[in-house]
Structure formats: C-alpha cells, structure tokens
Enzyme design. Structure first.
Site, PDB file in Angstrom:
ATOM      1  N   ILE A 101      18.277 -12.316 -45.726  1.00 38.80           N
ATOM      2  CA  ILE A 101      17.008 -11.970 -45.101  1.00 38.80           C
ATOM      3  C   ILE A 101      16.980 -12.515 -43.680  1.00 38.80           C
ATOM      4  CG2 ILE A 101      15.889 -14.006 -46.104  1.00 38.80           C
ATOM      5  CD1 ILE A 101      13.289 -12.308 -46.308  1.00 38.80           C
ATOM      6  N   CYS A 102      16.211 -11.858 -42.825  1.00 38.27           N
ATOM      7  CA  CYS A 102      15.949 -12.322 -41.462  1.00 38.27           C
ATOM      8  C   CYS A 102      17.217 -12.277 -40.613  1.00 38.27           C
ATOM      9  CB  CYS A 102      15.312 -13.709 -41.513  1.00 38.27           C
ATOM     10  SG  CYS A 102      14.583 -14.285 -39.965  1.00 38.27           S
ATOM     11  N   ALA A 103      17.674 -13.407 -40.128  1.00 40.70           N
ATOM     12  CA  ALA A 103      18.892 -13.463 -39.322  1.00 40.70           C
ATOM     13  C   ALA A 103      20.150 -13.527 -40.180  1.00 40.70           C
ATOM     14  CB  ALA A 103      18.843 -14.680 -38.398  1.00 40.70           C
TER      15      ALA A 103
END
Length: 183
Positions: A101-103
């Site tokens: 998730i995210c980066a």
C-alpha cells in the site's frame, strides 16, 4: 486459517500498518508482525510498535501472503533489506500472494514481483513506472499481487485481503461491522 506477514521497517506508515493488522485479525487471519532489524519499530509519525518476531524468522512456506505498509522511509528500508526482498521473491516463486500500500509497491518493484497493473500513493508511480498504474481504484488485484493507494484506503485494502483469503461472507460481515460501506 490464513497466515499473513506484515514486515515493519523504521519509518513505516502507522495508519496503514495498524489498520491492515487490525482488519485482517478481525477477519480471522493470523497476522505476524515482523520487525526489520529491530523489535521496537518506530513509524513515520513517531509511533512505536513491538513486533511479534524478527523478519529473519519468517519463511514463505509458513505464509499465505506478505503485505507491506507504506511510508517513504519504511518503503526504502523494505526495498533495501535483502531478507525482505528474498521473502517477496520466495512468495512469488511459490505462487503466493504479496501486497503493498501507499509507497510500498516500490519495494515490490525492487524485488521484481510487482504485477503489470497496480496502484500506489499519488506521485510514487513516477518512481515505479507509470505503465500499468491506475488512480481509479482503491485496491488493484492483478494475479497474486494486491496494491492500494494510501492511508485513506487501508481499511478497504484490509477488507480486500480478508475477501481473498477468508471469503465473501466474512468480508461482508466485517465490512458492515466496520461501517465501511465506502469500500
């Protein structure tokens, strides 16, 4: 019972890690929180979490999935840690699930396990490669790889993991109980 490892490296995004761990455990998944080079791992916003074990003790054979929380510092630490990178490669070789998730899809890319279609935090696709990236979905599932956008989609990501590993009935019940009708 499905077993998922969530590796935590210094600088991880706390909302994502805690939301994922919580939602998966509520869904009946055994979650192993594995510290990367430390037992007490401090996140991007100064919150410290005590790991269940060290990442060195985790092997792909015992897992159904590995899920990476984001946070730039944490993501880079995951991408640069040989044990984490090898675990991700072992999961792919065994045709088991990986997620980020995210980066953190950046760390999947570093391991060579990121699928063709993915999502991530806005602007991180510039570091990963824009081909295959979408910002139109909260969660993208492409084969054995699941990705999600960021802190605000963490509950939806956790629910998608529950749906995939536990089943539709548990997913629906948990979604209703969490009041997560936006997922």
């Amino acid at each position: 019972m499905a077993t998922v490892c969530v590796p935590l490296a210094k600088g991880f995004e706390e909302i994502e890690a805690v939301s994922l761990i919580d939602v998966m455990r509520r869904g009946g998944i055994e979650v192993i929180v594995a510290g990367v080079n430390e037992e007490l791992v401090t996140g991007a916003n100064g919150i410290t979490i005590k790991a269940d074990t060290d990442i060195k003790n985790v092997v792909a054979e015992d897992l159904d999935m590995v899920v990476l929380p984001g946070g730039w510092e944490g993501t880079h630490n995951l991408a640069e840690e040989p044990i984490v990178q090898q675990l991700l490669k072992d999961m792919k070789a065994k045709e088991k699930m990986v997620g980020a998730i995210c980066a953190a899809p950046f760390a999947l890319k570093a391991a060579g396990v990121l699928s063709e279609h993915y999502t991530c935090y806005p602007s991180v696709e510039e570091q990963i490669g824009k081909e295959g990236y979408t910002d139109k979905e909260k969660v993208v599932i492409d084969g054995n790889v699941m990705t999600s956008r960021g802190p605000g989609t963490a509950i939806c990501f956790g629910l998608a993991i529950v749906r995939k590993l536990v089943g539709e009935e548990t997913y629906q019940s948990l979604k209703e109980g969490l009041l997560a009708d936006y997922c």
